[in-house]
Scaffold this motif. Structure first.
Motif, PDB file in Angstrom:
ATOM      1  N   MET A  41       0.832  -1.210   0.000  1.00 40.20           N
ATOM      2  CA  MET A  41       0.000   0.000   0.000  1.00 40.20           C
ATOM      3  C   MET A  41       0.867   1.260   0.000  1.00 40.20           C
ATOM      4  N   ASP A  42       0.305   2.318  -0.576  1.00 44.10           N
ATOM      5  CA  ASP A  42       1.079   3.553  -0.736  1.00 44.10           C
ATOM      6  C   ASP A  42       0.822   4.581   0.362  1.00 44.10           C
ATOM      7  N   SER A  43       0.113   4.176   1.418  1.00 43.67           N
ATOM      8  CA  SER A  43      -0.081   5.092   2.541  1.00 43.67           C
ATOM      9  C   SER A  43      -0.313   4.282   3.817  1.00 43.67           C
ATOM     10  N   PRO A  44       0.039   4.863   4.958  1.00 42.32           N
ATOM     11  CA  PRO A  44      -0.217   4.179   6.229  1.00 42.32           C
ATOM     12  C   PRO A  44      -1.700   3.873   6.447  1.00 42.32           C
ATOM     13  N   ALA A  45      -2.564   4.751   5.981  1.00 45.84           N
ATOM     14  CA  ALA A  45      -4.007   4.532   6.152  1.00 45.84           C
ATOM     15  C   ALA A  45      -4.474   3.298   5.374  1.00 45.84           C
ATOM     16  N   LYS A  46      -3.960   3.143   4.161  1.00 47.68           N
ATOM     17  CA  LYS A  46      -4.330   1.976   3.356  1.00 47.68           C
ATOM     18  C   LYS A  46      -3.741   0.699   3.953  1.00 47.68           C
ATOM     19  N   THR A  47      -2.526   0.782   4.452  1.00 45.67           N
ATOM     20  CA  THR A  47      -1.909  -0.376   5.110  1.00 45.67           C
ATOM     21  C   THR A  47      -2.765  -0.811   6.291  1.00 45.67           C
ATOM     22  N   LYS A  48      -3.151   0.154   7.119  1.00 46.45           N
ATOM     23  CA  LYS A  48      -3.971  -0.129   8.297  1.00 46.45           C
ATOM     24  C   LYS A  48      -5.308  -0.752   7.886  1.00 46.45           C
ATOM     25  N   ALA A  49      -5.907  -0.233   6.815  1.00 48.87           N
ATOM     26  CA  ALA A  49      -7.196  -0.752   6.346  1.00 48.87           C
ATOM     27  C   ALA A  49      -7.085  -2.200   5.883  1.00 48.87           C
ATOM     28  N   VAL A  50      -6.019  -2.517   5.150  1.00 49.68           N
ATOM     29  CA  VAL A  50      -5.832  -3.896   4.677  1.00 49.68           C
ATOM     30  C   VAL A  50      -5.670  -4.842   5.861  1.00 49.68           C
TER      31      VAL A  50
END
Length: 193
Positions: free
Chosen positions: A172-181
């Protein structure tokens, strides 16, 4: 003589720990023996005093890393009540700390795709790690009361989802997307079981 053997054992352990971290960070072919030894604070020439070949080190480093992951997961779930054991395992594996630190994380997720393309001890070591994690997951599923006829199939699905979720979180290209996954994969697994 004893001190010399103890020092040799400590040096070997340092090489294995360094290799385990660097192989997970950079891949098996991502670092050569000379750079690995330099990172361990040793000279390239000393490598063959400790290992027959790079392949022997790969196998030992993978085994050590897999054991460390299994030990950490077991430590976390041992303290969990039976009805939270699987949740604890899933949330530990699919954590931000695990996603952010591949050099300290699961060898299967970092080296599995590379290992299946190779013959030899490294591939066998990864396969044994898969079997160990499947056994650990199966135990937690049984603790949760999953029917014995369903344990193996669900263990396969849980492990595949955890590894896939971890890999995707790292892309993922952002911490928010990483957290969501990580969150969404954990929720999916736990609702599916």
């Amino acid at each position: 003589m004893r001190t010399s053997r103890e020092q040799a054992a400590q040096t070997r352990e340092r090489i294995v720990e360094t290799a385990a971290r660097l192989y997970r960070e950079r891949g098996i072919n991502g670092i050569g023996v000379a750079d690995l030894m330099n990172e361990a604070g040793l000279t390239h020439g000393g490598f063959y005093k400790h290992f027959e070949s790079k392949e022997a080190l790969i196998a030992e480093a993978c085994a050590a890393a897999l054991e460390a992951t299994k030990t950490e997961l077991r430590r976390k779930i041992a303290a969990a009540p039976d009805d939270e054991a699987l949740s604890t395992l899933v949330h530990t594996y699919l954590s931000k700390a695990h996603s952010d630190n591949p050099g300290l994380g699961c060898t299967i997720a970092t080296l599995g795709p590379e290992a299946i393309r190779q013959d030899g001890i490294g591939k066998e070591t990864i396969q044994q790690g898969v079997n160990n994690l499947l056994a650990l997951i199966s135990t937690q599923l049984q603790r949760e009361g999953v029917d014995n006829d369903e344990v193996e199939a669900k263990a396969h699905a849980v492990l595949a989802s955890m590894i896939g979720g971890l890999l995707l979180s790292r892309m993922m290209d952002s911490p928010a997307k990483t957290k969501a996954v990580l969150r969404d994969t954990s929720n999916f697994i736990l609702k599916s079981v």
